[in-house]
Design a protein around this motif. Structure first.
Motif: not given
Ligand SMILES: [Mg+2]
Ligand SMILES: Nc1ncnc2c1ncn2[C@@H]1O[C@H](COP(=O)(O)OP(=O)(O)O)[C@@H](O)[C@H]1O
Length: 504
Positions: A252, A316, A325
């Motif tokens: 990230n 994203k 994540g």
């Molecule tokens: Mg991520």
């Protein structure tokens, strides 16, 4: 006089901000707490109209509110105040009419409720995460069951493939299932239903172990700086999961620094006391190891921040992010009895601070807290009687992997032969019910148990139990496994059968 003195003391000493205003809203008096709240000296408040204490866009609302309070239409309200450093503070106002120096006036108590609001917000947030966690966990669990069935059958098809094309297709199914299983695994991690394999780990060592890998991951434009704790930073944790946390946070951070920057990883130890707890209610008193991962990237906008830990939340592009994540990080940290704090500033960067109980504080409770028990294997000897070769081979492989010694036979007659050669050694017979050679699984079991009463047998069948059931009591999952069965179910049934006292 005395009562005037007393009133003066109360006014001056009150922790709440108190203002006296005339009916037009001109401030007649303010106490020290009121000066503090507004960040202004007494002289800069007294004489001003209250509207000047509000940001321009809030003045209309403030005017209406004041009218209601001063006419005693309402006595309590929630509002916002503008403090000197430009911050808007949520406040609770209580007001009532009093005579002041012979004229009608309004007495206002203003209390800063930002702390309370923050706690409420955190509580709501925690509840939301809990609910999403339950949902995700439930979905992942059911999904996993479906996947294992698909996987099991695709494996059987693969073993039984008649030509290269069907072998390739089966292989594709197996691979897709594996990818899907990786996804559900992340969901399970989020909902804290993963099996933990915890050890005593030094966080310094976990990070240094990952160093080279992180460097490659970050690429050339991002500098990696690691600051270790001067002494061991012991945690009782699952190594793979700790690495996962580090990896997800680093990925990230990299994505937030597309033009380059610096990733700062720092390990530390903190003692959490009562005071700390007031600011951070998810914290607990005691000693904690701190893993801090900071970037110099874009920062997280305030409207995005409350959602980042939700599974599948991503800012994203399609294909770039899965939104799993941070959900995974969240679940892992929770499952390890820790918490996460975030510092972020738009345009300057973000720091994730992960707190995990330092080992001195952890009793062995963590190790015992595995949610789904791992089915253990064994070294007993098992005779598999099954006429379908691929099934026999699959089962044999599954059991060998769990440490069992395995003998195979393709019919009841052959099984008798194998039995005679290995008489004393066989601990359990797993037999299909319907087989060629004019001997069913029942008949085989009867013959063997006549020789050795108490021999343990598990029957399997693609048919329903009623078709073949006779004097034996069949119990699904105990001495009877309907096909298709999950490898896990098989392993469990076998282990439990071997461990049980009674027999059939
Ligand atoms: Mg991520
Ligand atoms: N270090 C960071 N800097 C800026 N934004 C971040 C950072 N870490 C996470 N985010 C935000 O949180 C969102 C969720 O992150 P994550 O759960 O890892 O999913 P993904 O990376 O697949 O989008 C990201 O899409 C991003 O908007």
């Amino acid at each position: 006089r005395e009562s005037e003195q007393q009133f003066g003391d109360l006014f001056e000493g009150s922790p709440d901000a108190i203002l006296v205003e005339d009916l037009e809203g001109n401030v007649l008096d303010v106490n020290p707490a009121g000066c503090l709240l507004h960040g202004l000296a007494r002289e800069s408040i007294v004489g001003k109209n209250f509207l000047e204490l509000f940001p321009p866009d809030k003045r209309d609302a403030a005017k209406i509110l004041f009218a209601k309070l001063s006419s005693e239409e309402i006595s309590r309200a929630e509002s916002e105040r503008w403090t000197a450093d430009g911050k808007v503070t949520p406040v609770e106002i209580r007001a009532g009419r009093i005579p002041y120096r012979g004229r009608p006036a309004v007495l206002l108590h203003v209390r800063d409720v930002s702390n309370q609001k923050r706690l409420e917000e955190q509580f709501r947030q925690a509840q939301k995460m809990e609910a999403i966690g339950q949902l995700a966990g439930g979905v992942a669990h059911d999904f996993n069951n479906l996947l294992t069935v698909i996987h099991g059958h695709a494996s059987l098809l693969l073993l039984d493939a008649r030509n290269q094309d069907s072998a390739d297709s089966s292989q594709q199914i197996v691979e897709a299932v594996n990818r899907a299983a990786a996804l559900t695994k992340q969901l399970l991690a989020f909902s804290r239903r993963q099996v933990l394999d915890t050890r005593r780990l030094d966080m310094n060592e976990v990070v240094s172990h990952m160093g080279a890998m992180l460097g490659r991951l970050l690429g050339e434009d991002v500098a990696l700086r690691v600051r270790y704790w001067q002494s061991p930073a012991p945690v009782q944790a699952d190594r793979g999961m700790m690495e996962q946390i580090l990896l997800n946070l680093a990925v990230n951070a990299r994505d937030a620094m597309l033009k380059g920057g610096q990733l700062n990883i720092q390990i530390g130890a903190v003692d959490v006391d009562q005071k700390y707890l007031e600011r951070q209610p998810q914290a607990r008193i005691g000693r904690f190891v701190l893993l801090s991962v900071g970037d110099t990237g874009t920062g997280i906008p305030p409207e995005v921040l409350p959602r980042i830990f939700e599974p599948f939340f991503t800012t994203k592009e399609v294909g770039k992010g899965t939104g799993l994540g941070l959900a995974t990080v969240y679940g892992i940290v929770k499952q390890h009895h820790g918490w996460i704090e975030i510092e972020t500033e738009t345009g300057r960067g973000t720091t994730f601070k992960v707190y995990l109980p330092s080992l001195e504080d952890v009793a062995c409770e963590l190790a015992a807290k595995t949610v789904e028990p791992v089915v253990s294997g064994g070294n007993e000897c098992i005779l598999i009687v099954e006429d379908e070769k691929p099934v026999r081979e699959l089962v044999s492989t599954l059991l060998r992997r769990r440490g069992y010694r395995v003998l195979e036979a393709e019919s009841g007659q052959k099984a008798l032969g194998v039995w005679n050669e290995n008489k004393g050694q066989i601990d359990l017979v797993l037999t299909d019910m319907v087989m060629p050679d004019r001997m069913t699984g029942w008949e085989l079991a009867e013959k063997l148990q006549a020789e050795r009463p108490g021999l343990k047998v598990i029957f399997t069948s693609g048919y329903s139990a009623e078709v073949v059931g006779r004097e034996f009591v069949l119990q699904v999952g105990v001495n009877y496994l309907p096909k298709p069965y999950h490898p896990h179910t098989l392993a469990r049934a076998i282990r439990e059968r071997l461990d049980s006292k009674e027999s059939h």
